[in-house]
Motif scaffolding. Structure first.
Motif, PDB file in Angstrom:
ATOM      1  N   LEU A  50       8.078  58.472 -39.136  1.00  0.00           N
ATOM      2  CA  LEU A  50       7.840  59.910 -39.055  1.00  0.00           C
ATOM      3  C   LEU A  50       9.165  60.643 -38.927  1.00  0.00           C
ATOM      4  N   ALA A  51       9.265  61.780 -39.567  1.00  0.00           N
ATOM      5  CA  ALA A  51      10.469  62.596 -39.461  1.00  0.00           C
ATOM      6  C   ALA A  51      10.549  63.181 -38.055  1.00  0.00           C
ATOM      7  N   PRO A  52      11.757  63.266 -37.500  1.00  0.00           N
ATOM      8  CA  PRO A  52      11.904  63.810 -36.140  1.00  0.00           C
ATOM      9  C   PRO A  52      11.629  65.320 -36.103  1.00  0.00           C
ATOM     10  N   GLY A  53      11.391  65.832 -34.888  1.00  0.00           N
ATOM     11  CA  GLY A  53      11.236  67.273 -34.700  1.00  0.00           C
ATOM     12  C   GLY A  53       9.861  67.796 -35.022  1.00  0.00           C
ATOM     13  N   GLN A  54       8.823  67.022 -34.970  1.00  0.00           N
ATOM     14  CA  GLN A  54       7.472  67.506 -35.245  1.00  0.00           C
ATOM     15  C   GLN A  54       6.519  66.931 -34.205  1.00  0.00           C
ATOM     16  N   PRO A  55       5.378  67.619 -33.948  1.00  0.00           N
ATOM     17  CA  PRO A  55       4.446  67.141 -32.912  1.00  0.00           C
ATOM     18  C   PRO A  55       3.886  65.766 -33.278  1.00  0.00           C
ATOM     19  N   ALA A  56       3.399  65.094 -32.257  1.00  0.00           N
ATOM     20  CA  ALA A  56       2.782  63.790 -32.490  1.00  0.00           C
ATOM     21  C   ALA A  56       1.492  63.975 -33.273  1.00  0.00           C
ATOM     22  N   CYS A  57       1.186  62.970 -34.081  1.00  0.00           N
ATOM     23  CA  CYS A  57      -0.032  63.001 -34.918  1.00  0.00           C
ATOM     24  C   CYS A  57      -0.934  61.861 -34.470  1.00  0.00           C
ATOM     25  N   ARG A  58      -2.155  62.241 -33.999  1.00  0.00           N
ATOM     26  CA  ARG A  58      -3.103  61.255 -33.515  1.00  0.00           C
ATOM     27  C   ARG A  58      -4.045  60.846 -34.657  1.00  0.00           C
ATOM     28  N   VAL A  59      -4.163  59.525 -34.858  1.00  0.00           N
ATOM     29  CA  VAL A  59      -5.002  58.984 -35.929  1.00  0.00           C
ATOM     30  C   VAL A  59      -6.011  58.046 -35.307  1.00  0.00           C
ATOM     31  N   LEU A  60      -7.329  58.276 -35.605  1.00  0.00           N
ATOM     32  CA  LEU A  60      -8.405  57.418 -35.131  1.00  0.00           C
ATOM     33  C   LEU A  60      -8.886  56.564 -36.293  1.00  0.00           C
ATOM     34  N   VAL A  61      -8.838  55.218 -36.161  1.00  0.00           N
ATOM     35  CA  VAL A  61      -9.268  54.280 -37.200  1.00  0.00           C
ATOM     36  C   VAL A  61     -10.669  53.817 -36.832  1.00  0.00           C
ATOM     37  N   VAL A  62     -11.659  54.078 -37.772  1.00  0.00           N
ATOM     38  CA  VAL A  62     -13.060  53.739 -37.515  1.00  0.00           C
ATOM     39  C   VAL A  62     -13.512  52.753 -38.583  1.00  0.00           C
ATOM     40  N   ASP A  63     -13.859  51.515 -38.177  1.00  0.00           N
ATOM     41  CA  ASP A  63     -14.317  50.494 -39.123  1.00  0.00           C
ATOM     42  C   ASP A  63     -15.005  49.413 -38.303  1.00  0.00           C
ATOM     43  N   ASP A  64     -16.155  48.930 -38.813  1.00  0.00           N
ATOM     44  CA  ASP A  64     -16.862  47.885 -38.085  1.00  0.00           C
ATOM     45  C   ASP A  64     -16.219  46.512 -38.277  1.00  0.00           C
ATOM     46  N   ASN A  65     -15.300  46.410 -39.249  1.00  0.00           N
ATOM     47  CA  ASN A  65     -14.615  45.139 -39.507  1.00  0.00           C
ATOM     48  C   ASN A  65     -13.298  45.135 -38.737  1.00  0.00           C
ATOM     49  N   PRO A  66     -13.141  44.232 -37.772  1.00  0.00           N
ATOM     50  CA  PRO A  66     -11.893  44.211 -36.984  1.00  0.00           C
ATOM     51  C   PRO A  66     -10.658  43.987 -37.848  1.00  0.00           C
ATOM     52  N   THR A  67     -10.803  43.191 -38.914  1.00  0.00           N
ATOM     53  CA  THR A  67      -9.656  42.906 -39.779  1.00  0.00           C
ATOM     54  C   THR A  67      -9.170  44.188 -40.442  1.00  0.00           C
ATOM     55  N   ASN A  68     -10.089  44.965 -40.970  1.00  0.00           N
ATOM     56  CA  ASN A  68      -9.696  46.215 -41.628  1.00  0.00           C
ATOM     57  C   ASN A  68      -9.049  47.173 -40.637  1.00  0.00           C
ATOM     58  N   ARG A  69      -9.585  47.229 -39.399  1.00  0.00           N
ATOM     59  CA  ARG A  69      -8.970  48.081 -38.394  1.00  0.00           C
ATOM     60  C   ARG A  69      -7.565  47.590 -38.074  1.00  0.00           C
ATOM     61  N   ASP A  70      -7.390  46.304 -37.966  1.00  0.00           N
ATOM     62  CA  ASP A  70      -6.084  45.743 -37.625  1.00  0.00           C
ATOM     63  C   ASP A  70      -5.048  46.063 -38.689  1.00  0.00           C
ATOM     64  N   ILE A  71      -5.458  45.975 -39.985  1.00  0.00           N
ATOM     65  CA  ILE A  71      -4.510  46.265 -41.069  1.00  0.00           C
ATOM     66  C   ILE A  71      -4.048  47.710 -40.971  1.00  0.00           C
ATOM     67  N   LEU A  72      -4.989  48.662 -40.803  1.00  0.00           N
ATOM     68  CA  LEU A  72      -4.607  50.082 -40.739  1.00  0.00           C
ATOM     69  C   LEU A  72      -3.768  50.351 -39.487  1.00  0.00           C
ATOM     70  N   ILE A  73      -4.158  49.763 -38.341  1.00  0.00           N
ATOM     71  CA  ILE A  73      -3.389  49.980 -37.106  1.00  0.00           C
ATOM     72  C   ILE A  73      -1.950  49.524 -37.306  1.00  0.00           C
ATOM     73  N   ARG A  74      -1.751  48.346 -37.882  1.00  0.00           N
ATOM     74  CA  ARG A  74      -0.397  47.807 -38.054  1.00  0.00           C
ATOM     75  C   ARG A  74       0.391  48.618 -39.073  1.00  0.00           C
ATOM     76  N   MET A  75      -0.252  49.068 -40.158  1.00  0.00           N
ATOM     77  CA  MET A  75       0.447  49.886 -41.158  1.00  0.00           C
ATOM     78  C   MET A  75       0.917  51.198 -40.557  1.00  0.00           C
ATOM     79  N   LEU A  76       0.027  51.869 -39.800  1.00  0.00           N
ATOM     80  CA  LEU A  76       0.354  53.197 -39.304  1.00  0.00           C
ATOM     81  C   LEU A  76       1.226  53.151 -38.054  1.00  0.00           C
TER      82      LEU A  76
END
Length: 1013
Positions: A805-831
């Motif tokens: 993320l570029a500095p000097g901007q507010p924090a951005c909260r992202v909620l990952v919703v998926d019933d598959n733990p693997t898919n959630r893990d991939i998005l969590i690690r990417m973001l």
């Protein structure tokens, strides 16, 4: 008693009986006959008088009609014509202009040539009055109020005869013959007419006499006396003269009766003029008739008596000399012949009367026979001459009538043929036909009508169809149909009608009116049984529903298959992307990860091809035309295919035939896919030689204004020198999942050409193929495109790798919703690598709970989840307070376009399919929230100029990285190449930047040249 005495006694008795009876009956019959003779004579006189009066009036009518058509009389310049509307008899002066004088001269000429006409006149709508001669007194006079003027206006276009009316300025009683003057628009602007005075009619009929004492008179249809020798009776009513018989005369057309008035009686005969409607009555004194009858009776009786006496004397004398005496001689001769048998005996002939002829019959028998034979011969000769004369006359008449008979025969035959054709067409028509008269009664039906509806013809004729085949609840519809037909509209409609047995039958009704001499005299109605059509429509509807159900089942199956495959594929490719970012990997590990990524992409492409073919078969593929750079597209494709063709030792050439528009409007994605498929197949099935892409364009219309489009036809051909295609396989290669024997040895699904052909058809063209086994193949297609200006094309950019993320901007909260733990893990690690604040949820219900307490800026929402799916969760979030500002990005393994549209309709801001690329997720978050990233470099415009290169940048790179990049380029492994470049970045950022730019632009030849330095 002798014969003569008997005859004498007989004559006396007959005279005594006959004379009284004869006197009685003779008196009555003579009187009756005399009356009939008198009536017949009077009727003939009356008819002659009627003919003369009718001729007189018709002559006046024709004259008035001719005057009304005279151009001078029709003059509309009537402003200065004489008017008596407010005239003063003492001070009035005539001021006659040229036009009016011309009309007066015409009227005077007509009056001079018709002695029974008292005056000719004309009234106009402005109140002016023009007359053949000056009025007796110039009193106030408005012609528009006179009965003759109003009568003519009430019957425009017709010459009318007025009832008798009294003149205004004279004691005369007139009968007017008038007609209206009308212009071209049928507007009445005046009336012209002529008067016949009753005095004139009296003078006219005075020349007709009924004996020495009889007289006649003329009345109108109301019984008013118009003409009579006695002037005191003129214009009196008929009942003053004939009393109770007046109503009989008025009501009947003709007749006669005996009128008793005081001591005198008259025999009255009357007739009605057929054309004028007037009554013409003649009266003759009865006493005169009785005198004539009595005189005739006595004279007759005296003559009969004298005649009988003379007859008796002469009869007796003649009887003796001419009958009795010759009879005695004849008797004696017959007795002699009887006794002697002398057939040569001749009887003496005393006279040449009947008895004498009878006596000489025997004597002249033979001679008579010879004379008869001679006369017969002469008669035959005369008859033969007459016959020959008749035959000559017949031949002449036959010759004269020959052509007339031929023409008549031809006309008769043509009429018979026409009638036969009509009857044959009507009776043998496959549709039920009914002819209806103007009173809505059936007057004719054909055999098919009887067969279709079950009614015998006699039960339908002279009845309305409302009483037979039109159901009760269709009466209004039937009435509306009849009304449209009568109004001249040719109608075709589908409805139901009723058979005689009460069953309903669906029919198509065609109706048309019958117009004769501009008047509708009836209608034709044609009924066609559409039961089979309706049944076919029902079967088609059921088949369509079955097909749609099967298509839905297939779509559900493909969606489930896609979801079940994409879900694990997302994990495979997601973890592969994460592992490729590991800087500690060896070259073998990088290569293995590239193989995994390539195999996953290949499997994903297979799935996409199957889904795309399914969408094509369902008819859900649509065009997405947009403006793009055709030259840049072709260069991109060349870069993509060049590496693979070089690796197989093939030459790739792209040949342009100018002019080719650079900037066009078309579906860039589908055109690119078709070119990649065709070029990929050409490279795949060519072992040696070359592959050519030939492109040219032909302008279809030259725009003359700025608003007109510049239309072209783009012609493309892909030619190779490969193994070719057998003639038997040419019909199979465009079918889904079909491969030739050679193709089965290569990788692929057998869908590329099928998809390509459907895309080309969708873009308005078609693919043609020419192939010779052993020499190669050529695929051609042409599509219509629109040329535009270059300033309408926006520059394309290549996104660099995101570092955080570029500095000097507010924090951005992202909620990952998926019933598959693997898919959630991939998005969590990417973001998390980028620096987002993250939380996760396993279903929609948990998502809502986390959203209520944590208030994320972005939600990455899976669609198919237990407890509560993503669609319902999205709807509730968007409906909550502040939910509209929350960005919801749907992330689903579904490949169906319908689900993407459905999710977006329920409030999702974007849709990303699994398996996804890291760049897709980050790009959508940036687009929807405006969050900024820290990247390796800023977005770089595509440029075909070579990147500046410094050989010192290659000095410190490990040799295994350079060799790995060469192998990736040669094998066409783009993802493996990008992973290698990421490792180069750890050694030299400048070199990695140059390598990544060339790889993103598919400029593999330049990259290989750099790596060879």
């Amino acid at each position: 008693m002798k014969l003569k005495h008997k005859l004498l006694l007989l004559y006396v008795l007959c005279g005594l009986v006959i004379l009284p009876v004869l006197g009685y009956f003779l008196t009555g019959e003579l009187k009756k006959g005399h009356l009939a003779t008198i009536e017949s004579g009077i009727v003939k006189q009356l008819e002659n008088l009627d003919f003369s009066l009718t001729t007189l009036v018709e002559d006046v009518k024709h004259g008035i009609r001719a005057l009304a058509e005279n151009e001078g009389v029709q003059s509309r310049d009537d402003g200065n014509f004489t008017k008596f509307l407010d005239s003063d008899e003492d001070q009035f002066e005539y001021h006659i202009g040229d036009t009016e004088q011309q009309i007066i001269d015409i009227f005077q000429l007509y009056r001079a040539t018709h002695p029974h006409i008292s005056s000719v006149y004309m009234g106009r709508e402005n109140g002016s009055f023009v007359r053949s001669h000056k009025r007796h007194r110039p009193s106030r006079y408005d012609p528009r109020t006179r009965p003759w003027y109003t009568l003519a206006k009430d019957y425009p276009g017709t010459v009318m005869i007025t009832a008798p009316y009294r003149a205004v300025t004279t004691p005369d009683v007139n009968i007017g013959v008038v007609t209206a003057l009308m212009d071209d628009e049928s507007s009445i602007y005046g009336v012209v007419g002529a008067d016949i005075t009753l005095a004139g009619l009296t003078g006219y009929i005075s020349g007709y006499r009924i004996g020495a004492e009889g007289h006649m008179f003329l009345t109108d249809d109301s019984g008013n006396i118009l003409a009579c020798g006695d002037e005191s009776l003129r214009f009196m009513h008929l009942k003053n003269l004939i009393h109770d018989h007046a109503q009989t005369v008025i009501s009947r057309q003709s007749g006669s009766f005996m009128l008793k008035s005081g001591p005198d009686a008259h025999y009255v005969v009357y007739i009605t003029s057929p054309k004028l409607g007037w009554k013409i009555v003649a009266m003759s004194p009865v006493k005169r008739i009785d005198r004539q009858v009595n005189t005739a009776v006595w004279e007759t009786l005296l003559i009969v008596c004298a005649g009988l006496a003379v007859f008796c004397a002469i009869t007796l004398l003649g009887l003796h000399w001419y009958i009795i005496k010759p009879m005695n001689v004849l008797r004696d001769g017959i007795v002699t012949v009887t006794r002697t048998g002398d057939f040569e005996h001749r009887l003496p002939v005393f006279n040449n009367d009947e008895i004498g002829n009878l006596t000489s019959l025997y004597n002249d028998m033979m001679q008579s026979i010879r004379v008869s034979e001679q006369a017969l011969k002469e008669s035959k000769q005369a008859l033969e001459m007459h016959r020959q004369h008749l035959e000559e006359v017949i031949r002449e008449r036959t010759a004269d009538l020959k052509w007339v008979n031929i023409e008549l025969k031809q006309a008769l035959e043509a009429n018979q043929i026409s009638e036969h054709r009509y009857r044959s067409l009507f009776e043998n028509a496959p549709e039920a036909i009914v002819l209806i008269d103007e009173n809505d009664r059936v007057i004719r039906v054909n055999a098919e009508f009887v067969h279709m509806f079950g009614y015998p013809a006699e039960e339908v004729l002279n009845r309305s169809l409302d009483d037979t085949i039109i159901p009760q609840y269709h009466r209004e519809e039937g009435a509306g149909l009849k009304r449209r037909i009568v109004e001249g509209e040719k109608t075709v409609t589908e409805t139901v009608r009723k058979r005689k047995d009460g069953t309903l039958i669906p029919v198509s009704v065609t109706g048309t009116s019958i117009v004769i001499n501009g008047r509708i005299t009836g209608v034709y109605a044609i009924y066609r049984d559409i039961t089979d059509i309706k049944n076919a429509e029902e079967r088609l509807r059921q088949a369509k529903e079955s097909a749609e159900a099967a298509n839905r089942a297939k779509s559900i199956f493909l969606a489930n298959m896609s979801h079940e495959i994409r879900t694990p594929m997302n994990a495979i490719l997601g973890y592969t992307q994460l592992m490729q970012q590991d800087e500690t990997l060896s070259s073998d590990q990088i290569q293995n990860l590239a193989i995994i990524s390539r195999s996953g992409d290949h499997l994903l492409n297979l799935i996409n091809d199957v889904l795309e073919m399914s969408k094509i078969e369902a008819g859900r593929v649509v065009l997405h035309p947009k403006a793009f750079d055709l030259h840049a597209l072709l260069n991109d494709i060349k870069r993509m295919v060049t590496v693979r063709s070089r690796s197989r030792g093939l030459m790739l050439e792209i040949l342009f035939t100018e002019p080719i528009p650079r900037y066009i409007v078309a579906d860039e994605g589908k055109l690119k896919q078709v070119l990649i498929n065709l070029l990929g197949n050409a490279v795949k099935f060519t072992e040696k030689g070359k592959v050519e892409l030939q492109v040219d364009a032909v302008r279809q219309s030259q725009p003359e204004t700025a608003n007109q489009t510049d239309n072209w036809v783009l012609n493309v051909a892909v030619q190779d020198s490969g193994s070719g295609i057998a003639p038997a396989d040419l019909k199979l290669i465009f079918q889904s999942f079909e491969q030739t024997d050679t193709g089965r040895n290569k990788e692929g699904t057998g869908l590329g050409l099928a998809i390509s052909r459907e895309y080309v058809n969708l873009m308005g063209g078609d693919i043609q193929v020419e192939s010779t086994p052993g020499l190669g193949s050529t695929f051609r297609f042409s599509i219509p495109v629109e040329s535009i200006q270059g300033d309408e094309i926006s520059a394309r950019t290549v996104s660099p790798r995101v570092l955080g993320l570029a500095p000097g901007q507010p924090a951005c909260r992202v909620l990952v919703v998926d019933d598959n733990p693997t898919n959630r893990d991939i998005l969590i690690r990417m973001l998390s690598r980028v620096g987002f604040e993250l939380q996760e949820a396993a279903d929609g219900q948990e998502c809502l709970e986390t959203y209520a307490t944590w208030h994320p800026h972005v939600i990455l929402m899976d669609i198919r989840m237990p407890v509560m799916d993503g669609v319902e969760a999205t709807k509730r979030i968007k409906a909550s307070e502040g939910g509209v500002r929350t960005v919801v990005i749907a992330v689903s393994a579904s490949a169906l376009e319908e689900q993407r549209v459905s999710v977006l309709e329920y409030g999702a801001d974007a849709f990303i399919r699994k398996p996804f690329k890291e760049n897709e997720i980050l790009t959508e978050i940036h687009r929807l929230t405006g969050v900024r990233y820290r990247t390796e470099n800023q977005d770089i415009k595509i440029d075909t100029e070579p990147v500046p290169f410094d050989t010192t940048d290659m000095m410190n790179l490990p040799i295994e990285l350079i060799d790995g990049m060469r192998r990736s380029i040669t094998a066409g492994l783009h993802d493996e190449l990008m992973s290698m470049i990421d490792r180069v970045e750890q050694e030299n950022q400048r070199a990695a930047h140059m390598f990544r730019q060339l790889a993103d632009e598919y400029r593999y030849e330049e990259l290989l040249r750099l790596l060879s330095v």
